[in-house]
Enzyme design. Structure first.
Site, mmCIF file in Angstrom:
data_model
loop_
_atom_site.group_PDB
_atom_site.id
_atom_site.type_symbol
_atom_site.label_atom_id
_atom_site.label_comp_id
_atom_site.label_asym_id
_atom_site.label_seq_id
_atom_site.Cartn_x
_atom_site.Cartn_y
_atom_site.Cartn_z
ATOM 1 N N ASP A 29 20.150 4.226 -13.552
ATOM 2 C CA ASP A 29 19.709 4.351 -12.162
ATOM 3 C C ASP A 29 19.813 5.784 -11.650
ATOM 4 O OD1 ASP A 29 18.800 3.389 -9.626
ATOM 5 O OD2 ASP A 29 19.780 1.498 -10.081
ATOM 6 N N ASN A 71 6.935 -6.920 5.016
ATOM 7 C CA ASN A 71 7.770 -5.824 4.531
ATOM 8 C C ASN A 71 7.159 -5.263 3.262
ATOM 9 O OD1 ASN A 71 10.386 -4.220 4.452
ATOM 10 N ND2 ASN A 71 10.438 -5.209 2.451
ATOM 11 N N TYR A 76 11.411 -1.880 -5.032
ATOM 12 C CA TYR A 76 12.525 -2.460 -5.773
ATOM 13 C C TYR A 76 12.140 -2.506 -7.248
ATOM 14 C CZ TYR A 76 12.738 -4.288 -0.994
ATOM 15 O OH TYR A 76 12.708 -4.408 0.366
ATOM 16 N N ARG A 77 13.035 -2.069 -8.092
ATOM 17 C CA ARG A 77 12.723 -2.109 -9.515
ATOM 18 C C ARG A 77 12.552 -3.559 -9.962
ATOM 19 N NH1 ARG A 77 18.784 -0.707 -10.631
ATOM 20 N NH2 ARG A 77 19.575 -2.636 -11.563
ATOM 21 N N TRP A 98 16.410 -7.180 -5.582
ATOM 22 C CA TRP A 98 16.578 -7.157 -4.137
ATOM 23 C C TRP A 98 18.057 -6.970 -3.830
ATOM 24 C CZ3 TRP A 98 12.868 -11.838 -3.034
ATOM 25 C CH2 TRP A 98 11.577 -11.359 -2.822
#
Length: 494
Positions: free
Chosen positions: A295, A182, A186-187, A200
């Protein structure tokens, strides 16, 4: 460490593949879409303020050549327009990618030898898209020993952020059950030189890998890659099914396989043309509070426990560039990544729902808050059928508000959509509520990851949907008068 040198871009125009991320920067510079800044800039807040102003005013990408606290330049706003987003995918318009997908979906089994021969080039191309392993790559020209996050110009984006965050990573891991790779985005919150936190979220593939590894008492090996072909960050965000390799999708976009090299300290392969590679392990049983973080919904996310990432290795190319991105109140650079997904995956949505004419996920909807869909309506309740199906399509399950309009409404004209919604609905009849999963960043729902949703059916109604009154005609001028006015008064620009 020095600065990356500009390369000759006279022959470098889409389509791809670009040799590497710096070749993409050079292409942007050749097109007048990148500026070099030689004055020192602070990665704490200052770069964010500059990037925010640039994206809001339609400004160019920027290469900051002198960043406080690091020898590595920073590139930002590289995806911050529809044109640059298209160039990153090797085309002049992202609709070209959608057309390529549409062509694949229309392939039918050949009925004779002549048709088989005609399909042969396409089938051969498809067979060549899979990633392949090579012996060496520029991403391993330099080994950093000991590895340290402190060598990178990682941003603190907003004043209340918990610290510095890596915001444009390719996070590579393997499913501990199937072994499938995969590549997600993701930060990553940096805690110290060797420790970080991996964001995650519950519904992401990385979180599933962590949960499966935890059940087996295992750690997850991870490679965090920065840079490479500019299509790779997009592929990491694309809503692909878990069984579809993001690097295979990148091969389709590039029309050439992604070349991989073995990582140095973990059993993974990484794109050979990356700028920087960070290797390490995540123990799913070890968590710390991550956040807050400003965000893409325009609010600070609430601190929550997330797994710890331990850095075990670090390599980079000679004279690397650090690619990054800032998210926050829209518009932001990531909105153009989302817009590309809207256009590219529309043919796949139509494959399931052929009645859909068009779809708009507006910037202000933050990807998962609002979807506007136009349909060719054929029967009573058709809009509600579409709405229910939309909530069953991958990441569209998070959509809080679905607005359905008729086929002749331009879903990208928000003024027209607002007019239709205001004038075409009876709230009691045309609003329908449901409960379901929500994005982890949604702060308005009473519970995390779960809450209510609504569909607004703004399509025209008739007696078969309980509207017994006559639906009026829209106001429109006579075509002959329109032409006469255009011809007789050109000085008015009408």
């Amino acid at each position: 460490m020095g600065l990356p040198r500009p390369i000759n871009t006279a022959s470098l125009t889409p389509p791809m593949p670009y040799p590497d991320f710096q070749a993409f920067l050079a292409h942007l510079e050749a097109k007048g879409q990148l500026k070099r800044v030689r004055a020192e800039v602070d990665p704490k807040l200052e770069i964010t303020e500059i990037a925010d102003r640039l994206v809001r005013t339609g400004g160019p990408a920027v290469l900051f050549e002198k960043v406080k606290g690091s020898e590595i330049p920073v590139a930002i706003n590289t995806y911050g327009s529809l044109k640059r987003m298209a160039w990153a995918l090797g085309v002049e318009d992202v609709e070209e990618v959608a057309q390529q997908i549409q062509a694949l979906l229309q392939l039918k089994p050949p009925s004779g030898m002549l048709e088989k021969l005609k399909m042969l080039p396409t089938l051969l191309d498809m067979g060549s898209w899979a990633p392949k392993t090579v012996s060496s790559g520029i991403c391993q020209e330099v080994t950093v020993d000991p590895p340290s996050f402190g060598k990178l110009p990682i941003l603190q984006c907003w004043p209340k952020d918990a610290g510095r965050f890596i915001t444009l990573p390719l996070v590579i891991s393997r499913d501990p059950v199937t072994g499938n790779r995969n590549v997600g985005m993701y930060r990553i919150q940096v805690v110290d030189d060797r420790t970080a936190l991996m964001h995650w979220q519950l519904h992401k593939d990385g979180a599933r890998h962590a949960a499966d590894a935890k059940a087996r008492g295992k750690k997850v090996e991870v490679a965090v890659c920065l840079g490479g072909d500019p299509c790779l960050p997009y592929c990491a965000t694309a809503p692909l099914p878990p069984q579809v390799d993001e690097l295979l999708f990148a091969g389709f976009l590039r029309k050439k396989p992604v070349e991989l090299v073995k990582a140095r300290t973990v059993d993974l392969e990484v794109p050979a043309d990356c700028e920087i590679v960070l290797e390490g392990t995540v123990d799913p049983a070890e968590t710390r509070l991550e956040g807050p973080f400003g965000d893409h919904n325009g609010y600070y996310s609430t601190p929550a426990p997330y797994p710890v990432f331990h850095l075990t290795g670090m390599t980079h190319r000679r004279k690397p560039v650090y690619p990054t991105i800032v998210v926050g109140i829209p518009p932001k650079e990531d909105d153009y990544l989302g817009k590309a997904t809207e256009r590219i995956f529309l043919p796949l949505v139509r494959q399931v729902l052929p009645e859909i004419v068009d779809m708009n996920l507006p910037f202000e909807g933050i990807f998962h808050n609002l979807a506007i869909v136009s349909i060719r309506k054929r029967y009573p309740g058709h809009a509600r059928k579409v709405m229910s199906a939309v909530w069953g399509l991958g990441q569209l399950m998070f959509t809080k508000v679905v607005v359905v309009v008729d086929h002749d409404v331009d879903v990208h004209d928000l003024k027209q959509v607002a007019w239709k919604v205001g004038c075409s609905i009876d709230p009691r009849r045309d609003l329908m509520f449901a409960d379901g999963p929500l994005d982890a960043l949604d702060h308005a729902s009473p519970m995390s990851n779960w809450g209510s949703k609504v569909v607004i059916d703004a399509t025209r109604k008739g007696p078969d949907e309980g509207h017994t009154r006559e639906w009026p005609s829209e106001i429109a001028m006579d075509d002959a008068v329109r032409r006469r006015v255009t011809d007789r008064w050109p000085e008015l620009g009408l």
